[in-house]
Design an enzyme around this catalytic site. Structure first.
Site, short mmCIF file in Angstrom:
data_model
loop_
_atom_site.label_atom_id
_atom_site.label_comp_id
_atom_site.label_asym_id
_atom_site.label_seq_id
_atom_site.Cartn_x
_atom_site.Cartn_y
_atom_site.Cartn_z
N ASP A 182 1.72 -11.00 -6.25
CA ASP A 182 2.33 -9.66 -6.24
C ASP A 182 3.83 -9.85 -6.08
O ASP A 182 4.27 -10.85 -5.52
CB ASP A 182 1.77 -8.78 -5.11
CG ASP A 182 1.80 -7.30 -5.46
OD1 ASP A 182 2.81 -6.84 -6.01
OD2 ASP A 182 0.81 -6.61 -5.17
N LEU A 226 0.11 3.31 1.74
CA LEU A 226 -0.89 3.22 2.82
C LEU A 226 -2.04 4.20 2.67
O LEU A 226 -3.06 4.06 3.34
CB LEU A 226 -0.19 3.41 4.18
CG LEU A 226 0.92 2.39 4.48
CD1 LEU A 226 1.52 2.67 5.86
CD2 LEU A 226 0.41 0.97 4.41
N GLN A 227 -1.93 5.16 1.77
CA GLN A 227 -3.00 6.11 1.51
C GLN A 227 -4.23 5.41 0.92
O GLN A 227 -5.34 5.91 0.98
CB GLN A 227 -2.47 7.21 0.57
CG GLN A 227 -3.48 8.11 -0.10
CD GLN A 227 -3.65 7.74 -1.57
OE1 GLN A 227 -3.28 6.65 -2.01
NE2 GLN A 227 -4.22 8.65 -2.34
N LYS A 252 4.22 -7.89 0.06
CA LYS A 252 2.79 -7.58 0.06
C LYS A 252 1.93 -8.84 0.17
O LYS A 252 0.91 -8.83 0.85
CB LYS A 252 2.43 -6.82 -1.22
CG LYS A 252 2.78 -5.36 -1.17
CD LYS A 252 2.19 -4.64 -2.36
CE LYS A 252 2.44 -3.15 -2.24
NZ LYS A 252 1.95 -2.45 -3.43
N CYS A 305 11.56 14.04 -14.15
CA CYS A 305 10.17 14.07 -13.67
C CYS A 305 10.18 13.46 -12.27
O CYS A 305 11.18 13.56 -11.56
CB CYS A 305 9.23 13.35 -14.62
SG CYS A 305 9.58 11.59 -14.81
N CYS A 337 -1.35 5.42 -11.95
CA CYS A 337 -1.66 6.11 -10.69
C CYS A 337 -0.37 6.62 -10.03
O CYS A 337 -0.39 7.63 -9.33
CB CYS A 337 -2.40 5.18 -9.74
SG CYS A 337 -4.06 4.80 -10.30
N SER A 342 4.21 4.96 0.80
CA SER A 342 3.25 5.69 -0.06
C SER A 342 2.08 4.82 -0.49
O SER A 342 1.16 5.28 -1.15
CB SER A 342 3.96 6.25 -1.30
OG SER A 342 4.36 5.18 -2.14
#
Ligand code: ZN
Length: 384
Positions: A63, A72-73, A87, A342, A189, A70
């Site tokens: 990685d 950790l969800q 990571k 966006c 995602c 964001s």
């Protein structure tokens, strides 16, 4: 010769040793096995944890990112105490806490055609826990060319897929999808969202398949694509067949070495690189703020979805979601200065391409999207 297990390992793995299909020999096979996991995010979290707990002897992690709030969800291998850390290091430390008997190798880099062969060389199985098309095709071709199984999974909102692509015994990813989708057609995602538990379900299935491959038991997903819908809680499997004309695993393969996958897919592999429309087409939040302050008339168009506008929006902007953009072209005037935005700049880049190909020249993409605006210009707006 399989490695011996210590008394401590026998106790640790006793629930495995009690299963006749696994037993002592199976646990020794797990200890002797090596698996490369690409991605330590949503899918990678449960995969890494379960493979470590199960006693897979050598696990490689690839990685390039750091732990973000964001994440950790859904990325349950990481925690608040590791925010901002690499990571691969956060994941390795958690895995070794769970099971210090195993070896964890870390590669803090983006996997590319230049380093993939070297990284993958020591491993028996490759698991794809990534979320982008260039890396997905790279891992597929890497596995076909090196004769390794590719344990595949993908997730979006409430839907997941999994398969095992093993060209020696069945089809590969390219047999199923010879060409990548047009850039921007399939949202990631990061753009479209994902139910936090979904990667738990699909990642656990990928970990299951990897263990079955190592143990040589059961029916794997080779030649089958599993489709999961969390909303109606249904699993379906679709039979896949090998494409004799497949460019990488077919009878007369054209692809005999790794290619440029970002070029092939028309998108960057690194998520953070996706918010730019290219030189001359971007405007930074700072420059936009200056222009607006100086009173220049700018038409601000938000190409996100209505439910995102509720989270944050720029004052005076109008909403035209990307999906409806082409239908609203006639309402736009090419003599006006237009700035598209966006969440992070990916969808607005697609909208800009639509306008540019319709002859609009005075249109710009807000680089980094409204999240960059919130970070640099207006801290009263939340970042999501
Ligand atoms: Zn193929």
């Amino acid at each position: 010769m399989l490695p011996e297990l210590s008394h401590e390992e026998i106790l640790r793995y006793s629930r495995h040793l009690l299963i006749p299909d696994v037993g002592l020999t199976g646990q020794q096979k797990l200890k002797a096995a090596s698996v490369l996991l690409v991605g330590t995010g949503g899918l990678g979290s449960p995969i890494a944890l379960y493979l470590a707990a199960a006693g897979v002897g050598r696990i490689g992690l690839v990685d390039y990112d750091v732990v973000d709030f964001s994440n950790l969800q859904r990325q349950i291998i990481h925690g608040e105490s590791r925010l901002g850390d690499l990571k691969v290091e956060s994941a390795r430390d958690r895995m070794l806490d769970l099971n210090p008997e195993i070896q964890v190798d870390i590669f803090n880099e983006l996997i590319t055609s230049d380093n993939a062969l070297e990284i993958a060389e020591p491993y028996d199985i490759i698991i794809d826990g990534t979320d982008n098309f260039p890396t997905r095709y790279l891992i597929n071709d890497l596995c076909v060319l090196t004769g390794k199984p590719n344990v595949y999974g993908s997730i979006f909102r409430f839907d997941g897929q999994a398969s095992v692509f093993y060209a020696k015994e069945g089809p590969c990813y390219r047999c199923l999808f010879p060409e990548p989708p047009p850039p921007g057609l399939v949202p990631s995602c990061a753009e479209g969202g994902v139910l936090g538990v979904l990667p738990g379900t699909i990642g656990s299935i990928q970990a299951t398949e990897a263990l079955k491959l190592i143990l040589g038991i059961g029916e794997t997903l080779i030649g089958r694509l599993l489709l999961y819908d969390a909303l109606d809680l249904s699993f379906q499997t679709v039979k896949l067949t090998k494409n004799p004309n497949c460019k990488v695993c077919g009878e007369n393969p054209e692809i005999r070495e790794l290619i440029d996958y970002e070029d092939f897919c028309g998108v960057p592999a690194r998520e953070h690189d996706q918010g730019s429309a290219g030189e001359g087409w971007d405007i930074t939040p700072q420059d936009l703020a200056k222009k607006l302050q100086s009173g220049v008339k700018i038409r601000l168009i938000d190409v996100r979805e209505p439910h995102e506008q509720e989270i944050s929006n720029l004052e005076g902007s109008e909403l035209i979601p990307l999906g409806q953009f082409a239908a609203h072209l006639s309402e736009l005037d090419s003599t006006e200065e237009i700035v598209l935005y966006c969440k992070a700049g990916t969808r607005s880049t697609r909208a800009l391409e639509i306008l540019a190909s319709a002859g609009f020249e005075k249109v710009k993409n807000l680089k980094g999207g409204i999240n960059a605006w919130a970070a640099y210009i207006d801290p009263s707006l939340p970042i999501y």
